[in-house]
Design an enzyme around this catalytic site. Structure first.
Site, PDB file in Angstrom:
ATOM      1  CD  GLU A 108      -3.156  -1.155   2.656  1.00 58.27           C
ATOM      2  OE1 GLU A 108      -3.664  -1.550   2.223  1.00 58.27           O
ATOM      3  OE2 GLU A 108      -1.821  -0.931   3.401  1.00 58.27           O
ATOM      4  CD  GLU A 128      -2.483  -6.693   4.102  1.00 60.24           C
ATOM      5  OE1 GLU A 128      -2.759  -5.621   4.011  1.00 60.24           O
ATOM      6  OE2 GLU A 128      -3.133  -7.580   2.563  1.00 60.24           O
TER       7      GLU A 128
END
Length: 254
Positions: A108, A128
């Site tokens: 990110e 994740e």
């Protein structure tokens, strides 16, 4: 210092410096990173920002998993200040020099930059999902706006890493270089941008965001208005004079 900062010739460099933990971001590091980004945003002497990770193994693997349980509940975790948001809010161009793992929040962070260069040893993963959750720093929106839909889905749904050559193929990074050439390549790109008129560079960045988030006609009109603003600056007048006088321009950001 687990977050380092330096400035040379209009180029600021932030280095995540926790290589023994693959530059996983602690809450303290997140606070330092937020403060640094805010400082950079108010510093006229910094025209471009480079962000990278210390060591040869990792850009960043995102939040330190060991600290996630320190939040009292998921709502508190949701409401934390996010360093990726702060990075995307910068007006100046941002270059990510991805030197190794860019996993989870590290992916990110890289996606929050305007330009991404990668070492041939780099790899990228929205990891994740393997731990039972999904990213919350903008990965779905940023990844789907950057790579083909199938590649975005493959990364988000499997959590498996893609190597640097695959990242280049799908458009996730602009260039792949050898590990010992990465910082020089990033510095060269940053220095080139820093030599451009700052108002025009920041306007070009704003136009790119408009192109991604507005309808086409609105984005074109926005670009036209930004062009008019740039044309009225002292830097634009200097650019025209320098062209006529056959000399390098000297831009002041005014």
């Amino acid at each position: 210092m687990t977050v380092e900062f330096s400035v040379t010739g209009g180029v600021g460099t932030i280095t995540l410096n926790r290589p023994a933990k693959l530059n996983a971001v602690t809450r303290a590091m997140s606070a330092d990173l937020l403060a640094l980004v805010e400082r950079v945003g108010g510093d006229r002497d910094v025209r471009v920002l480079v962000i990278t990770g210390a060591g040869g193994r990792s850009f960043s693997v995102g939040s330190d998993i060991g600290e996630v349980d320190a939040y009292p509940d998921p709502w508190e975790f949701r409401n934390r200040r996010d360093y990726c948001d702060a990075l995307r809010a910068l007006r100046i161009p941002v270059v990510a020099a991805v030197n190794g793992y860019a996993y989870g929040g590290g992916l990110e962070l890289a996606l929050s930059a305007d330009i991404r260069l990668a070492s041939s040893a780099a790899s990228f993963a929205a990891a994740e999902i393997k731990l039972g959750w999904i990213g919350g720093g903008g990965v779905s929106a940023l990844l789907s706006a950057t790579v083909p839909a199938s590649d975005a889905a493959l990364m988000l749904l499997t959590g498996d890493p893609v190597d640097a050559s695959s990242a280049f193929r799908m458009g996730l990074v602009s260039r792949v270089v050898e590990p010992d050439e990465l910082m020089e390549a990033a510095a060269n790109v940053a220095k080139t941008i820093a030599a451009r008129p700052p108002i025009a560079a920041q306007s070009a960045k704003a136009n790119l965001l408009a192109a991604r988030t507005m309808g086409r006609e609105a984005a074109i009109q926005y670009e036209r208005e930004m062009q008019a603003i740039c044309m009225g600056t002292r830097d634009a007048a200097e650019g025209r004079r320098a062209f006529a006088e056959k000399r390098p321009p000297v831009f002041e950001g005014r």
